[in-house]
Design a protein around this motif. Structure first.
Motif, PDB file in Angstrom:
ATOM      1  N   ASP A 302     -11.322   6.043 -11.105  1.00 39.50           N
ATOM      2  CA  ASP A 302     -10.947   4.935 -11.289  1.00 39.50           C
ATOM      3  C   ASP A 302      -9.598   4.412 -11.665  1.00 39.50           C
ATOM      4  O   ASP A 302      -9.092   3.446 -11.388  1.00 39.50           O
ATOM      5  N   GLY A 303      -8.934   5.664 -11.898  1.00 41.33           N
ATOM      6  CA  GLY A 303      -7.380   5.631 -12.331  1.00 41.33           C
ATOM      7  C   GLY A 303      -6.502   5.322 -11.083  1.00 41.33           C
ATOM      8  O   GLY A 303      -5.541   4.985 -11.150  1.00 41.33           O
ATOM      9  N   ARG A 304      -7.232   6.024 -10.102  1.00 45.17           N
ATOM     10  CA  ARG A 304      -6.530   6.021  -8.759  1.00 45.17           C
ATOM     11  C   ARG A 304      -6.988   5.188  -7.677  1.00 45.17           C
ATOM     12  O   ARG A 304      -6.074   4.677  -7.083  1.00 45.17           O
ATOM     13  N   VAL A 305      -8.299   5.037  -7.516  1.00 41.08           N
ATOM     14  CA  VAL A 305      -8.978   4.212  -6.436  1.00 41.08           C
ATOM     15  C   VAL A 305      -8.955   2.880  -7.225  1.00 41.08           C
ATOM     16  O   VAL A 305      -9.998   2.518  -7.621  1.00 41.08           O
ATOM     17  N   THR A 306      -8.199   2.118  -7.053  1.00 45.25           N
ATOM     18  CA  THR A 306      -8.100   0.698  -7.440  1.00 45.25           C
ATOM     19  C   THR A 306      -7.840  -0.130  -6.056  1.00 45.25           C
ATOM     20  O   THR A 306      -7.885   0.361  -5.082  1.00 45.25           O
ATOM     21  N   LEU A 307      -8.306  -1.399  -6.291  1.00 43.50           N
ATOM     22  CA  LEU A 307      -8.242  -2.463  -5.049  1.00 43.50           C
ATOM     23  C   LEU A 307      -6.926  -2.404  -4.535  1.00 43.50           C
ATOM     24  O   LEU A 307      -6.734  -2.590  -3.315  1.00 43.50           O
ATOM     25  N   ASP A 308      -5.795  -2.309  -5.588  1.00 43.45           N
ATOM     26  CA  ASP A 308      -4.555  -2.487  -4.816  1.00 43.45           C
ATOM     27  C   ASP A 308      -4.394  -1.153  -4.099  1.00 43.45           C
ATOM     28  O   ASP A 308      -3.620  -1.195  -2.920  1.00 43.45           O
ATOM     29  N   TRP A 309      -4.563  -0.110  -4.617  1.00 40.04           N
ATOM     30  CA  TRP A 309      -4.376   1.329  -3.673  1.00 40.04           C
ATOM     31  C   TRP A 309      -5.171   1.303  -2.458  1.00 40.04           C
ATOM     32  O   TRP A 309      -4.633   1.646  -1.712  1.00 40.04           O
ATOM     33  N   LEU A 310      -6.137   0.844  -2.609  1.00 38.08           N
ATOM     34  CA  LEU A 310      -6.984   0.713  -1.422  1.00 38.08           C
ATOM     35  C   LEU A 310      -6.451  -0.218  -0.270  1.00 38.08           C
ATOM     36  O   LEU A 310      -6.285  -0.058   0.919  1.00 38.08           O
ATOM     37  N   GLU A 311      -6.037  -1.559  -0.706  1.00 38.49           N
ATOM     38  CA  GLU A 311      -5.195  -2.386   0.068  1.00 38.49           C
ATOM     39  C   GLU A 311      -4.181  -1.665   0.806  1.00 38.49           C
ATOM     40  O   GLU A 311      -3.831  -1.770   2.029  1.00 38.49           O
ATOM     41  N   GLN A 312      -3.395  -0.900   0.124  1.00 40.59           N
ATOM     42  CA  GLN A 312      -2.338  -0.145   0.701  1.00 40.59           C
ATOM     43  C   GLN A 312      -2.674   0.937   1.552  1.00 40.59           C
ATOM     44  O   GLN A 312      -2.123   1.159   2.719  1.00 40.59           O
ATOM     45  N   GLU A 313      -3.737   1.540   1.495  1.00 42.76           N
ATOM     46  CA  GLU A 313      -4.195   2.699   2.183  1.00 42.76           C
ATOM     47  C   GLU A 313      -4.840   2.177   3.575  1.00 42.76           C
ATOM     48  O   GLU A 313      -4.642   2.779   4.658  1.00 42.76           O
ATOM     49  N   ILE A 314      -5.848   1.125   3.353  1.00 49.20           N
ATOM     50  CA  ILE A 314      -6.299   0.705   4.493  1.00 49.20           C
ATOM     51  C   ILE A 314      -5.334  -0.096   5.484  1.00 49.20           C
ATOM     52  O   ILE A 314      -5.185   0.035   6.476  1.00 49.20           O
ATOM     53  N   ALA A 315      -4.386  -0.929   4.741  1.00 47.85           N
ATOM     54  CA  ALA A 315      -3.269  -1.544   5.673  1.00 47.85           C
ATOM     55  C   ALA A 315      -2.636  -0.532   6.417  1.00 47.85           C
ATOM     56  O   ALA A 315      -2.223  -0.527   7.647  1.00 47.85           O
ATOM     57  N   SER A 316      -2.265   0.553   5.734  1.00 43.55           N
ATOM     58  CA  SER A 316      -1.505   1.817   6.360  1.00 43.55           C
ATOM     59  C   SER A 316      -2.061   2.436   7.680  1.00 43.55           C
ATOM     60  O   SER A 316      -1.723   2.382   8.543  1.00 43.55           O
ATOM     61  N   LEU A 317      -3.629   2.803   7.508  1.00 51.43           N
ATOM     62  CA  LEU A 317      -4.357   3.256   8.396  1.00 51.43           C
ATOM     63  C   LEU A 317      -4.691   2.097   9.570  1.00 51.43           C
ATOM     64  O   LEU A 317      -4.433   2.705  10.653  1.00 51.43           O
ATOM     65  N   ALA A 318      -4.943   0.959   9.147  1.00 53.77           N
ATOM     66  CA  ALA A 318      -4.957  -0.001  10.427  1.00 53.77           C
ATOM     67  C   ALA A 318      -3.447  -0.306  11.200  1.00 53.77           C
ATOM     68  O   ALA A 318      -3.640  -0.356  12.220  1.00 53.77           O
ATOM     69  N   ASP A 319      -2.374  -0.262  10.520  1.00 48.06           N
ATOM     70  CA  ASP A 319      -1.063  -0.244  11.057  1.00 48.06           C
ATOM     71  C   ASP A 319      -1.015   0.820  11.980  1.00 48.06           C
ATOM     72  O   ASP A 319      -0.424   0.702  13.191  1.00 48.06           O
ATOM     73  N   ALA A 320      -1.315   2.121  11.527  1.00 42.75           N
ATOM     74  CA  ALA A 320      -1.268   3.250  12.473  1.00 42.75           C
ATOM     75  C   ALA A 320      -2.012   3.355  13.768  1.00 42.75           C
ATOM     76  O   ALA A 320      -1.651   3.356  14.621  1.00 42.75           O
ATOM     77  N   PHE A 321      -3.269   2.545  13.421  1.00 44.82           N
ATOM     78  CA  PHE A 321      -4.141   2.552  14.696  1.00 44.82           C
ATOM     79  C   PHE A 321      -3.605   1.460  15.600  1.00 44.82           C
ATOM     80  O   PHE A 321      -3.717   1.560  16.852  1.00 44.82           O
ATOM     81  N   ASN A 322      -3.172   0.282  14.958  1.00 47.52           N
ATOM     82  CA  ASN A 322      -2.641  -0.899  15.666  1.00 47.52           C
ATOM     83  C   ASN A 322      -1.569  -0.419  16.650  1.00 47.52           C
ATOM     84  O   ASN A 322      -1.240  -0.649  17.888  1.00 47.52           O
ATOM     85  N   ARG A 323      -0.690   0.184  15.920  1.00 50.12           N
ATOM     86  CA  ARG A 323       0.789   0.857  16.504  1.00 50.12           C
ATOM     87  C   ARG A 323       0.388   1.751  17.688  1.00 50.12           C
ATOM     88  O   ARG A 323       0.986   1.713  18.771  1.00 50.12           O
TER      89      ARG A 323
END
Length: 353
Positions: A302-323
């Motif tokens: 829970d110190g690492r997997v926060t909603l802010d961290w998830l937003e960044q990871e998910i956005a990064s992966l979504a951007d990679a697939f979109n690109r």
């Protein structure tokens, strides 16, 4: 070194799937490459394929397969044609799941597989199966539908999955296409006990839980969820475990907590991929509900997997697939998933109240 190779091979036979077995098989490959014959190196890698997939490291299997395919092409009479094609179908089902592979590479692999099917006398049924799932993942619904039709009508042959697994795959495709009632019709023979195999009906339970909730068949969904709980273990099932996480976030939050705590380490270890993307989406949906109910219990990581961290990871992966894909479909994909989740939570809670 042959004695060491044989010792490693014997020990690998009784080892559970996982990182340790991969290390043993990788040492076998290194020994075979340096001290033994090309055939030994080839066979060591074919032993490695399933272990890499079971350990959730499909990218390693793709690399090892590319080596074997090159050797097969150099000396096709020395190796099994059916074996190389059987594993090739695994590769075309995997390669698009990694955004690091360009569209041109993916298309070239699909076309090479198709060419070989025709040249070697195989049906294109497996080609259309794998391609329909790939196209649907990109939101290319019309093209996917055409491939699905060709998949259903092409003849079965030695490359096809067993009938139970393939029936489950029909359901998976239809559920992914949001054709929920047709998907339930497709898997009905499995749920009725008329089609079984080593992994069916267990794998089917994870397919139907969320569709049943969407169809507001709550009693059936909960009953299937109870059957499905604990049936799928290991990092190779991380996407399916995300489905379990979503289901129990709606129906039984304490069980969702248990699944999250048991599986989050897999999600953190996964390479950037379709599986990681979908699993993290499920984790975000779970954490949003967890925080909405203001739970105080500590969660694993829970110190690492926060909603802010998830937003960044998910956005990064979504951007990679979109690109990679040259569009913004992943944004619509995420929105649709979140909308369905909110509706299910609201509807299920109203039913309970």
């Amino acid at each position: 070194m042959k004695n060491r190779y044989d010792e490693l091979r014997r020990s690998s036979w009784s080892m559970p799937e996982g990182k340790q077995k991969l290390l043993v098989l990788e040492e076998m490959i290194r020994i075979a490459d340096r001290y033994m014959t090309e055939e030994d190196a080839y066979n060591a890698r074919t032993s490695y394929f399933a272990a890499a997939a079971e350990a959730g490291t499909q990218e390693r299997m793709i690399t090892a397969f590319a080596w074997c395919l090159a050797k097969y092409d150099q000396s096709p009479g020395s190796y099994s044609q059916h074996e190389i094609m059987w594993y090739y179908k695994w590769v075309i089902g995997m390669i698009w799941r990694f955004p690091v592979f360009r569209l041109e590479q993916i298309e070239a692999v699909f076309e090479d597989f198709k060419r070989r099917c025709i040249e070697y006398g195989y049906s294109l049924r497996t080609y259309y199966h794998k391609r329909s799932v790939y196209l649907l993942s990109r939101g290319l619904t019309q093209e996917a539908t055409e491939c699905y039709k060709q998949w259903r009508t092409a003849s079965r042959d030695a490359l096809a999955d067993c009938r139970a697994c393939e029936q489950n795959a029909f359901g998976h495709y239809l559920f992914s296409a949001n054709q929920l009632k047709r998907g339930m019709q497709a898997v009905k023979p499995i749920l009725d006990g008329k089609m079984v195999c080593r992994s069916i009906p267990q794998a089917t339970y994870s397919e139907v839980m969320v569709p049943l909730l969407k169809l507001k068949q709550y009693e059936e969904a909960v009953a299937v969820g109870k059957k499905a709980f604990r049936t799928i273990k290991g990092p190779q099932f991380i996407e399916e475990q995300g489905v379990f996480l979503e289901f129990f976030t709606v129906t039984d939050l304490p069980k969702a907590v248990k699944i999250y705590n048991e599986t989050i380490r897999y999600g953190l270890e996964y390479k950037p991929s379709w599986e990681r993307f979908n699993y993290l989406l499920s984790v975000r949906l779970f954490l949003q509900e967890w925080h909405r109910k203001k739970r105080r219990k500590k969660l694993v990581e829970d110190g690492r997997v926060t909603l802010d961290w998830l937003e960044q990871e998910i956005a990064s992966l979504a951007d990679a697939f979109n690109r990679r894909n040259g569009d913004d479909y992943m944004l619509a994909y995420m929105t649709d998933k979140e909308t369905h989740m909110s509706r299910m939570i609201e509807a299920f809670q109203q039913r309970v109240e």
